[in-house]
Write an enzyme that holds these catalytic residues in place. Structure first.
Site, short mmCIF file in Angstrom:
data_model
loop_
_atom_site.label_atom_id
_atom_site.label_comp_id
_atom_site.label_asym_id
_atom_site.label_seq_id
_atom_site.Cartn_x
_atom_site.Cartn_y
_atom_site.Cartn_z
N GLY A 155 0.78 -1.24 0.00
CA GLY A 155 0.00 0.00 0.00
C GLY A 155 0.80 1.28 0.00
O GLY A 155 0.32 2.32 0.45
N ASN A 214 1.69 3.09 -2.62
CA ASN A 214 1.05 4.07 -3.51
C ASN A 214 -0.17 4.68 -2.84
O ASN A 214 -0.40 5.89 -2.91
CB ASN A 214 0.68 3.42 -4.84
CG ASN A 214 1.86 3.37 -5.80
OD1 ASN A 214 2.27 4.40 -6.34
ND2 ASN A 214 2.42 2.19 -6.00
N ARG A 224 -14.77 -15.47 -9.85
CA ARG A 224 -14.47 -14.05 -10.05
C ARG A 224 -15.73 -13.19 -10.08
O ARG A 224 -15.75 -12.08 -9.55
CB ARG A 224 -13.75 -13.86 -11.40
CG ARG A 224 -12.28 -13.81 -11.27
CD ARG A 224 -11.60 -13.53 -12.60
NE ARG A 224 -10.34 -14.23 -12.64
CZ ARG A 224 -9.26 -13.88 -11.95
NH1 ARG A 224 -9.26 -12.81 -11.18
NH2 ARG A 224 -8.16 -14.58 -12.03
N MET A 269 -4.02 -6.69 -6.97
CA MET A 269 -3.43 -7.75 -7.79
C MET A 269 -4.45 -8.78 -8.30
O MET A 269 -4.07 -9.92 -8.58
CB MET A 269 -2.31 -8.45 -7.01
CG MET A 269 -1.20 -7.52 -6.56
SD MET A 269 -0.47 -6.54 -7.89
CE MET A 269 0.58 -7.78 -8.63
N ASN A 313 -5.37 2.85 -12.78
CA ASN A 313 -4.40 1.88 -12.25
C ASN A 313 -2.99 2.43 -12.41
O ASN A 313 -2.74 3.25 -13.29
CB ASN A 313 -4.53 0.57 -13.04
CG ASN A 313 -3.59 -0.51 -12.54
OD1 ASN A 313 -3.46 -0.72 -11.33
ND2 ASN A 313 -2.92 -1.19 -13.44
N HIS A 328 0.86 0.98 -13.17
CA HIS A 328 1.57 -0.21 -13.64
C HIS A 328 3.07 0.08 -13.61
O HIS A 328 3.52 1.11 -14.12
CB HIS A 328 1.13 -0.57 -15.06
CG HIS A 328 1.79 -1.80 -15.56
ND1 HIS A 328 1.46 -3.07 -15.11
CD2 HIS A 328 2.80 -1.97 -16.45
CE1 HIS A 328 2.24 -3.95 -15.71
NE2 HIS A 328 3.06 -3.32 -16.53
N GLU A 378 -9.39 -5.15 -21.15
CA GLU A 378 -8.13 -5.84 -21.44
C GLU A 378 -7.05 -5.30 -20.49
O GLU A 378 -6.89 -4.08 -20.36
CB GLU A 378 -7.72 -5.59 -22.89
CG GLU A 378 -6.80 -6.65 -23.44
CD GLU A 378 -6.40 -6.36 -24.88
OE1 GLU A 378 -5.30 -6.77 -25.28
OE2 GLU A 378 -7.17 -5.70 -25.59
N GLN A 384 9.03 7.07 -8.45
CA GLN A 384 8.30 7.79 -9.51
C GLN A 384 6.82 7.44 -9.50
O GLN A 384 5.98 8.28 -9.82
CB GLN A 384 8.91 7.46 -10.88
CG GLN A 384 10.34 7.93 -11.03
CD GLN A 384 10.48 9.42 -10.80
OE1 GLN A 384 9.67 10.22 -11.27
NE2 GLN A 384 11.51 9.81 -10.06
N GLU A 385 6.49 6.19 -9.13
CA GLU A 385 5.07 5.81 -9.05
C GLU A 385 4.33 6.75 -8.10
O GLU A 385 3.25 7.24 -8.40
CB GLU A 385 4.92 4.37 -8.55
CG GLU A 385 5.38 3.32 -9.54
CD GLU A 385 5.10 1.91 -9.04
OE1 GLU A 385 4.04 1.67 -8.43
OE2 GLU A 385 5.95 1.02 -9.25
C1 GRF Z 1 3.49 -1.20 -7.40
O1 GRF Z 1 4.72 -1.35 -8.03
C2 GRF Z 1 2.39 -1.11 -8.42
O2 GRF Z 1 2.76 -0.44 -9.56
C3 GRF Z 1 2.18 -2.58 -8.71
O3 GRF Z 1 2.29 -3.22 -7.48
C4 GRF Z 1 3.11 -2.44 -6.62
C5 GRF Z 1 2.30 -2.14 -5.41
O4 GRF Z 1 3.04 -1.44 -4.44
N1 GRF Z 1 0.94 -2.78 -9.42
P1 GRF Z 1 2.31 -0.72 -3.24
O5 GRF Z 1 1.32 -1.75 -2.65
O6 GRF Z 1 1.60 0.49 -3.76
O7 GRF Z 1 3.39 -0.40 -2.28
#
Ligand code: GRF
Length: 213
Positions: A11, A13, A60, A85, A102, A104, A138, A168-169
């Protein structure tokens, strides 16, 4: 703008978004895994944290229906996937199309899917990075909102590269959510995203400089 954040793990991000002082009301954080560390982080920041454990559902469709029901209780304007995920069903994605985003950990359309840093190292690319995009049925191909690039160094490992990208995220996800909250994003008919009033400061592209001579 009201948002719900979906996570599955650490978590970081999500945490970056919650702490960024965005003009956003974070109504809830939802995890499909009860052990996700991010749940505790959210609670400590005073945000409602909910578990919808995917293992409790036979398929699902039923998991996604329960997830949608929980999301809709909060009536969010946007759904933010932050390290979530699980692949989502088409029906789920369509329900939120245009308001689900999202992050990525690769420069899409390169390296969709899992293990992006390992695959980038194996491919020998010199530039890697991350992408924020609108989610479409997709996986990992929706309209791109913002990307940031980082260099790949000779001695990089999966861990060192992923740490460089993660920094950077946090930056670009915050930026993308701010744009959404400020109503600055528009998906054009051709599927590309226009950002209104982009300040020049946001550019993150790192182009390696030639050696000084
Ligand atoms: C991040 O690298 C995100 O881009 C990917 O999974 C990771 C999750 O990290 N989809 P966090 O849970 O936000 O620390």
């Amino acid at each position: 703008m009201k948002a719900v954040v979906l996570i599955s793990g650490r978590g970081s991000n999500m945490e970056a978004l919650l702490k960024a002082g965005l003009p956003v009301e974070f109504a809830a954080v939802i995890s499909n895994k009860p052990e996700a560390y991010g749940l505790e982080v959210a609670r400590q920041l005073g945000i409602k944290a909910v578990v919808i454990d995917h293992r409790q559902f036979p398929d699902r469709e039923q998991f996604d229906a329960a997830l949608a029901a929980e999301i809709d209780r909060h009536a969010p304007d946007v759904v933010i996937l932050a390290g979530f995920m699980r692949v989502l069903t088409d029906g789920f994605v369509r329900r939120y199309q245009g308001r689900i985003i999202n992050i990525h950990p690769a420069l899409l359309p390169s390296f969709p899917g899992l293990h992006t840093h390992r695959r980038a190292l194996e491919a020998g690319v010199k530039v890697h990075g991350c992408t924020v995009h609108f989610v479409t049925p997709e996986v990992d191909v929706g309209p791109i909102i913002i990307q940031a690039a980082v260099p790949v160094l000779d001695d990089d490992t999966e861990a060192s590269l992923s740490a460089r990208v993660l920094e950077q995220e946090h930056r670009i996800y915050t930026q993308a959510v701010r744009w959404l909250a400020e109503g600055r994003l528009m998906i054009r008919a051709d599927g590309s995203v226009t950002v209104f009033d982009v300040s020049r400061q946001i550019a993150a592209l790192i182009s390696p400089q030639p050696d000084a001579r």
